[in-house]
Design a protein around this motif. Structure first.
Motif, mmCIF file in Angstrom:
data_model
loop_
_atom_site.group_PDB
_atom_site.id
_atom_site.type_symbol
_atom_site.label_atom_id
_atom_site.label_comp_id
_atom_site.label_asym_id
_atom_site.label_seq_id
_atom_site.Cartn_x
_atom_site.Cartn_y
_atom_site.Cartn_z
ATOM 1 N N LEU A 5 84.694 75.361 49.603
ATOM 2 C CA LEU A 5 83.633 75.729 48.892
ATOM 3 C C LEU A 5 82.668 74.821 49.832
ATOM 4 O O LEU A 5 82.357 73.802 48.998
ATOM 5 C CB LEU A 5 83.445 75.734 47.778
ATOM 6 C CG LEU A 5 84.632 76.674 47.305
ATOM 7 C CD1 LEU A 5 84.599 77.548 45.550
ATOM 8 C CD2 LEU A 5 84.295 79.116 48.322
ATOM 9 N N ARG A 7 79.414 76.363 46.637
ATOM 10 C CA ARG A 7 79.462 76.523 45.102
ATOM 11 C C ARG A 7 77.626 75.933 43.521
ATOM 12 O O ARG A 7 78.066 76.913 42.538
ATOM 13 C CB ARG A 7 79.749 74.938 45.123
ATOM 14 C CG ARG A 7 81.281 75.124 45.039
ATOM 15 C CD ARG A 7 81.156 73.450 44.857
ATOM 16 N NE ARG A 7 81.925 72.479 46.596
ATOM 17 C CZ ARG A 7 80.890 71.500 46.447
ATOM 18 N NH1 ARG A 7 80.573 71.285 45.702
ATOM 19 N NH2 ARG A 7 81.078 70.684 47.966
ATOM 20 N N SER A 12 78.761 73.188 49.762
ATOM 21 C CA SER A 12 77.865 73.279 48.270
ATOM 22 C C SER A 12 76.898 74.243 48.448
ATOM 23 O O SER A 12 76.832 74.656 47.015
ATOM 24 C CB SER A 12 77.027 71.516 49.247
ATOM 25 O OG SER A 12 76.271 71.660 49.995
ATOM 26 N N THR A 19 88.939 76.305 46.580
ATOM 27 C CA THR A 19 88.011 75.353 45.590
ATOM 28 C C THR A 19 87.502 74.452 46.867
ATOM 29 O O THR A 19 86.169 74.226 46.686
ATOM 30 C CB THR A 19 87.739 74.882 44.500
ATOM 31 O OG1 THR A 19 89.349 74.358 44.292
ATOM 32 C CG2 THR A 19 88.042 76.525 43.277
ATOM 33 N N ALA A 46 74.690 70.366 42.795
ATOM 34 C CA ALA A 46 76.754 70.383 43.656
ATOM 35 C C ALA A 46 75.700 70.723 45.279
ATOM 36 O O ALA A 46 76.648 70.302 45.634
ATOM 37 C CB ALA A 46 76.925 71.814 43.470
ATOM 38 N N GLY A 57 84.407 70.869 43.071
ATOM 39 C CA GLY A 57 84.848 71.779 44.180
ATOM 40 C C GLY A 57 86.628 71.573 43.424
ATOM 41 O O GLY A 57 87.133 71.910 43.889
ATOM 42 N N LEU A 68 83.447 82.613 43.040
ATOM 43 C CA LEU A 68 84.653 81.987 42.598
ATOM 44 C C LEU A 68 86.475 82.213 43.336
ATOM 45 O O LEU A 68 86.745 83.209 42.216
ATOM 46 C CB LEU A 68 84.876 81.332 41.654
ATOM 47 C CG LEU A 68 85.301 79.261 40.910
ATOM 48 C CD1 LEU A 68 84.861 78.682 41.830
ATOM 49 C CD2 LEU A 68 85.487 79.538 39.565
ATOM 50 N N ILE A 92 82.917 72.639 39.235
ATOM 51 C CA ILE A 92 82.569 73.987 40.026
ATOM 52 C C ILE A 92 82.220 73.012 40.621
ATOM 53 O O ILE A 92 82.269 73.509 42.090
ATOM 54 C CB ILE A 92 82.390 75.519 38.669
ATOM 55 C CG1 ILE A 92 83.561 76.025 38.495
ATOM 56 C CG2 ILE A 92 81.928 76.168 40.344
ATOM 57 C CD1 ILE A 92 82.766 76.588 37.773
ATOM 58 N N SER A 129 74.381 73.367 39.137
ATOM 59 C CA SER A 129 73.876 74.318 40.385
ATOM 60 C C SER A 129 73.228 73.780 41.346
ATOM 61 O O SER A 129 72.936 73.566 42.927
ATOM 62 C CB SER A 129 73.594 75.226 40.300
ATOM 63 O OG SER A 129 71.837 75.487 40.690
#
Length: 225
Positions: A32, A37, A34, A29, A88, A143, A170, A140, A85
């Protein structure tokens, strides 16, 4: 007097398994992008919208909320994941001039934000999805893997959300929904692999939790404050 759902509680051993799951997921995680995510969170938001009737009904049946209020809460969760979202993509750092003395002439400092690690989210009964969303979505977005311990009366709603999250990209263990009693919850306070606790509930439990987990980062929302 109809049975709404049957939910099994995890014991201490199973909660430790959840911590291990989240701890192992952290290596994925935290890497990941941006963009990745953001896509995951947007898909969660879209799927909540698609399953809004099912989620609203689960809140009405378990929490005893009027269906109208339940629908409003689900719509807020759609927005919470959508906003996450977008956020992120905006976790920025800083560039700081360090030329405050002759020795540091033409020197610059760079500040960058890193995920903290395993997060434990403990939520109350009165907002079965919206308060859950306010813990899961930021984890989330930044990260971090999260272990969610929902209030026992309304854990069915969180389990539906867990199904929704499982259908995204995820990494496995990125979100762990673990209905349980108090003894299993103590694992989250005592296990050193859990780096942050976010708790919404009563001041009596919250302040005691902060005393016991004084080495961890703790965010408390107590009585609306």
């Amino acid at each position: 007097n109809q049975e709404v759902a049957k939910v099994h509680f995890a014991d201490e051993s199973q909660m430790k398994d959840a911590v291990s799951s989240a701890h192992n997921a952290y290596e994925k995680t935290r890497r990941l992008s941006s963009y990745e995510r953001s896509v995951i969170l947007e898909k969660i938001s879209d799927t909540i919208e698609q399953r809004k009737d099912e989620l609203s009904e689960s809140i009405a049946l378990c929490a005893g909320k009027p269906i109208r209020s339940s629908r409003v809460e689900v719509s807020r969760a759609v927005s919470t994941f959508k906003i996450a979202s977008e956020e992120a993509k905006r976790i920025n750092g800083e560039i700081i001039p360090l030329d405050l003395s002759p020795q540091t002439k033409e020197r610059w400092g760079f500040v960058r934000r890193f995920p903290i690690g395993v997060v434990a989210g403990i939520t109350p009964f009165n907002f079965p999805i919206n308060l859950v969303a306010h813990k899961v979505a930021p984890a989330i977005a930044s990260g971090n893997p999260i272990i969610l311990r929902p209030a026992s009366q309304v854990s069915m709603t969180s389990l539906i959300l867990g199904e929704i999250i499982k259908e995204t990209d995820l990494p496995p263990g990125g979100v762990n929904v673990v209905p349980c009693g108090y003894k299993a919850t103590d694992v989250l306070i005592d296990d050193e692999r859990v780096k942050k606790i976010t708790f919404t509930g009563s001041p009596v439990i919250g302040w005691e939790m902060k005393k016991r987990a004084y080495k961890k980062r703790i965010t408390l929302e107590l009585g609306g404050n």
